[in-house]
Design an enzyme around this catalytic site. Sequence first.
Site, PDB file in Angstrom:
ATOM      1  N   HIS A 165       0.817  -1.214   0.000  1.00 45.09           N
ATOM      2  CA  HIS A 165       0.000   0.000   0.000  1.00 45.09           C
ATOM      3  C   HIS A 165       0.850   1.263   0.000  1.00 45.09           C
ATOM      4  O   HIS A 165       0.328   2.374  -0.188  1.00 45.09           O
ATOM      5  CB  HIS A 165      -0.916  -0.008   1.233  1.00 45.09           C
ATOM      6  CG  HIS A 165      -2.203   0.725   1.032  1.00 45.09           C
ATOM      7  ND1 HIS A 165      -2.527   1.378  -0.140  1.00 45.09           N
ATOM      8  CD2 HIS A 165      -3.269   0.912   1.866  1.00 45.09           C
ATOM      9  CE1 HIS A 165      -3.715   1.937  -0.020  1.00 45.09           C
ATOM     10  NE2 HIS A 165      -4.191   1.664   1.185  1.00 45.09           N
ATOM     11  N   ASP A 225      -2.269   2.238  -4.531  1.00 44.12           N
ATOM     12  CA  ASP A 225      -3.484   2.680  -3.853  1.00 44.12           C
ATOM     13  C   ASP A 225      -4.596   1.662  -4.048  1.00 44.12           C
ATOM     14  O   ASP A 225      -4.535   0.796  -4.927  1.00 44.12           O
ATOM     15  CB  ASP A 225      -3.921   4.044  -4.393  1.00 44.12           C
ATOM     16  CG  ASP A 225      -2.933   5.151  -4.060  1.00 44.12           C
ATOM     17  OD1 ASP A 225      -2.281   5.049  -2.993  1.00 44.12           O
ATOM     18  OD2 ASP A 225      -2.802   6.093  -4.856  1.00 44.12           O
TER      19      ASP A 225
END
Length: 501
Positions: free
Chosen positions: A472, A476
Amino acid sequence: MTEVRVPTLGESVTEATVATWFKKPGDAVAVDEMLCELETDKVTVEVPSPVAGTLSDIVAAEGDTVGVDALLANIAEGAAAEAAPKAAAPAAAAPASGAGSVDVMVPTLGESVTEATVSTWFKKTGDAVAQDEMLCELETDKVSVEVPAPAAGTLGEILAPEGATVQAGGKLAVIAVGEGATAAAAPAQTQYDTPPAGNAGPGKDIKDGPAAEKAMAEAGISRDKVTGSGRDGRATKADVAAAVAAAATAPQPAAPAAAPRAPVAAEDAAREERVKMTRLRQTIARRLKDAQNTAAILTTYNEVDMTEVMALRNEYKDLFEKKHGVKLGFMSFFTKACCHALKEVPEVNAEIDGTDIVYKNFVHMGIAAGTPQGLVVPVIRDADSMSFADIEKAIAEKGRRARDGKLSMAEMQGGTFTISNGGVYGSLMSSPILNPPQSGILGMHKIQDRPMVVGGQIVIRPMMYLALSYDHRIVDGKGAVTFLVRVKEALEDPRRLLMDL
């Protein structure tokens, strides 16, 4: 005069620091004897001697920064070359074993791999051996390496027993040839001999390697703070680095590396079996934990209707095998679908390097494979430019080599994305762990018939859950979901792959 130059240091690595010289000018050196150790920001590389002779001069001193192919030293050949191997070889215990013997040496283990563990001897002292017959098997943290006999004769002595840790270029055994083959060579004390009883741990007679000692001196850390993982408890440079890292991240008294084992009743302890983890399993454990500690791992899920892929496979599998000589499986469809999706969501095919994001304009696809020794990930290079047939051939060939323990280091390096198929073991749902430094891994699962609503009606369809674990820090949620949806669309309508849609 022969030049000693900096070898290839690895992908994207252009320079290194000279950490330690094991020889000094005027010393005799043998072929493949270690001269010095280089240190990069990723690995430690040992530089062997390309020829036998005398180390004439050292061009790059300890602490110097050198580039790839830079000159490190010069070796003078000639009369000194004859004396070097004799000086480097252990003296024979009996005259009869000297002239008629051949040393069995540790072969090259792969880039950045400097030691291995002797896992199995296929022969014992006194056995007759044929040239190229397999003598033993070595295990590194990546691959297994079989060592063949360099000559025919009798296995005179085994210098590195099962379980011993050996260095690249070290001596494993001696084969008696010719007249010497009539009797096994007398045992000789070497660096690999089993230590006497009562000397299992580090003591005053157990000396750490020069690289580890230098690292401890530079870090200002005492020896009692370093837990040695080498043979007889010797400390390695990696052990020193781990101790320094632990001290830096734990200002308060450091907690034990692992929780103490709960007490076990005596009657249960008698029925337990304790087996040392293999080097491969230790590396797997370390890398998986490192991935959790380093990356911000998140997993997103979806499901795919496998009806169209299964129908297409059933229709063409016989023609495909007849023409290409390999079976048409599901992995080529998933590989193609992932390559297609990675073009649209390139961050899933990228990696983080410091404060930079490195985007890959190619796909080196890692295909996780379970083996008796543990999980390995062979890499199919430039999978995005390969046909279905080429992908299936590559998967079949690398899977076979993985099961046989024949994969080389190069075949497991450089991957940009990974596919892991837990469905072959019956897994219905799981969250795969990243394979650093990659930013994404796709988990496939079991195909199972389930009731689905299609066009307002309930029908039975072969469904598979998909899981994408991603970093992450770079990917995204929108990009991860988009990637998984594109894979789903391509599999539910394989014609999209032909149309590049």
